[in-house]
Design a protein around this motif. Sequence first.
Motif, PDB file in Angstrom:
ATOM      1  N   UNK A 271     -11.071   0.474  12.815  1.00 17.24           N
ATOM      2  CA  UNK A 271     -11.701  -0.673  13.458  1.00 17.24           C
ATOM      3  C   UNK A 271     -12.692  -0.228  14.536  1.00 17.24           C
TER       4      UNK A 271
ATOM      5  N   UNK B 168     -10.482  -9.282  12.620  1.00 11.57           N
ATOM      6  CA  UNK B 168      -9.173  -8.989  13.221  1.00 11.57           C
ATOM      7  C   UNK B 168      -8.066  -9.112  12.196  1.00 11.57           C
TER       8      UNK B 168
ATOM      9  N   UNK C 163      -5.512   4.359  17.748  1.00 16.24           N
ATOM     10  CA  UNK C 163      -6.144   3.896  16.514  1.00 16.24           C
ATOM     11  C   UNK C 163      -5.277   4.221  15.299  1.00 16.24           C
TER      12      UNK C 163
ATOM     13  N   UNK D 192      -8.126  -6.101   9.938  1.00 16.84           N
ATOM     14  CA  UNK D 192      -7.581  -4.882  10.545  1.00 16.84           C
ATOM     15  C   UNK D 192      -6.075  -4.975  10.803  1.00 16.84           C
ATOM     16  N   UNK D 193      -5.525  -6.176  10.722  1.00 19.67           N
ATOM     17  CA  UNK D 193      -4.106  -6.333  11.042  1.00 19.67           C
ATOM     18  C   UNK D 193      -3.882  -6.552  12.521  1.00 19.67           C
ATOM     19  N   UNK D 194      -4.923  -6.901  13.253  1.00 20.10           N
ATOM     20  CA  UNK D 194      -4.785  -7.180  14.684  1.00 20.10           C
ATOM     21  C   UNK D 194      -4.210  -8.583  14.870  1.00 20.10           C
ATOM     22  N   UNK D 195      -4.639  -9.505  14.012  1.00 18.37           N
ATOM     23  CA  UNK D 195      -4.057 -10.846  13.998  1.00 18.37           C
ATOM     24  C   UNK D 195      -3.318 -11.020  12.671  1.00 18.37           C
ATOM     25  N   UNK D 196      -2.294 -11.853  12.677  1.00 21.29           N
ATOM     26  CA  UNK D 196      -1.511 -12.068  11.470  1.00 21.29           C
ATOM     27  C   UNK D 196      -1.849 -13.429  10.871  1.00 21.29           C
ATOM     28  N   UNK D 197      -2.011 -13.508   9.531  1.00 25.33           N
ATOM     29  CA  UNK D 197      -2.405 -14.786   8.928  1.00 25.33           C
ATOM     30  C   UNK D 197      -1.288 -15.819   9.050  1.00 25.33           C
TER      31      UNK D 197
END
Lengths: 252, 247
Positions: free
Chosen positions: B94, B73, B119, B76-81
């Motif tokens: 993805x 995730x 997408x 893919x940039x779905x979650x941010x660090x």
Amino acid sequence: MQYGPHLIQIWRLARKYLLVRYKNSVLGIFWSLLNPLILFLIFSFIFGQAFPNVPNYRLFALSGILLWNFFPGTTLQLIQVWPDNAPLLRSYPIHPLVFSLAALVSSLSHFFLILIPFTLLMASLGWSPALPALALLPGIFLLALFTLGLGLFLGALNVFFRDVALLWNTLIPALFYFTPVVYPPELVPAHLRSVLWFNPLAWFILPLRGALAEGQWPTQDQWTGMVVLALGSCFAGSLFFTRLRRYFIAFL
Amino acid sequence: MEARTLLSFQDVQFSYLIPAGQATSFKEAVHEALRGRYFIKKPVLKGITFSLQQGERVGIVGRNGSGKTTLLRLACGIALPEHGLIRRLGTLAPVLSLGAGLEPELSGLENILLLYALAGGDPKMEKEVMHSVVEFSELSEQVLKMQVKRYSSGMMARLSFGVAMALNPDLLVVDEALAVGDAGFQQKCYAAIQEFCSMGGSLLLVSHAAEEVQRMCHRVLWLEEGELKADGPALAVLKQYQNALGL
């Protein structure tokens, strides 16, 4: 940053919401007329004679209800939009705002769609179109921005506490009576009347009804009020949303 | 041609916020909330550093809950660090769950366009994409005009996977999603991935099936409790991992 893909996402989602909304119902879009219509019938039968100071109470109530009708549905949709789209948000890198904006676009289109039959009904109550009704276009746009900001705030909270959607659902009727939708603000005793203005919705409903039903352009102060509320709400809402966004994923 | 770095993680850290869950009554919950202790942070990934070059096929293994899906995730940039830096270059497709995002009330054809837009596909390519997804999915015209709610889960997977491939990505990110669909379709997916890789495409794959990882990937990352325990040639790392599991 490129906006092209985001715009097409918003367009496709908004189109989907509109298409799917009544897909399996026989009466289709008439359902969305029914709700405000019943509200209008109640008020015109019960309170039709209660406000002698209002020249055409039925028209007054109908235009108020029509304007009010945008707010509860849109806020509820914005509050639920992220949990509703959780599978997508978990599997594709889509900006959460895309869903909110798509919901807003579909709500706005919906509003203008049901405006058509409602103006016919208003005409039957003695309403004739006048130029100030055009104030509705920027007016509804500002109301939509205000609603968006509020929806981002409540929606972000709702991701963590699903109570927010339930609470909001129960608060809406109270808000309806707290806003001068079906009664003139003069009804409220003078010493309490200033309390009404703590309700941001009054700042939108009153001038916009004036424009729609009574043929009065909103005053400059009224425009200022609407612009300040719309921008303030958007700013605060998006700030709040941006702060919390990174924690969404674990709760969706 | 010099290989480009398609994806790089630099000391990436990620935590989930979860309810502390100690409150047993509404009153206690309010107290916790007021003291700011309602939520606690649960670290999921700690200090992850790796990079993926163009043409590389990387598998990720690890026990349940070791952070594999979270890593995908983030990729893919779905979650941010929370900390650290993630860089991406090129187009990424993805494939985290086949079927997510399909609207049951709309037809297969309409869903192709919807999913392609979601997408992040280029709107100008819609016609070509439509064509290639229809071809890949092997669904008849009659089926494609049907509402997706009448589809089997395998048929939905065909659409989803077809759209992912039609994005023409540089990097394909796959999470055990291929477990749905019949054996024929799974084989077709793996064949498509292999063809994609042989054309120079890159792959990041999470799977519990060691043979699959060994067949598809030449490099493996092993995650253990949110930390990168090993990163190396597929065979060696898989062996280490299986030894640790006691297999």
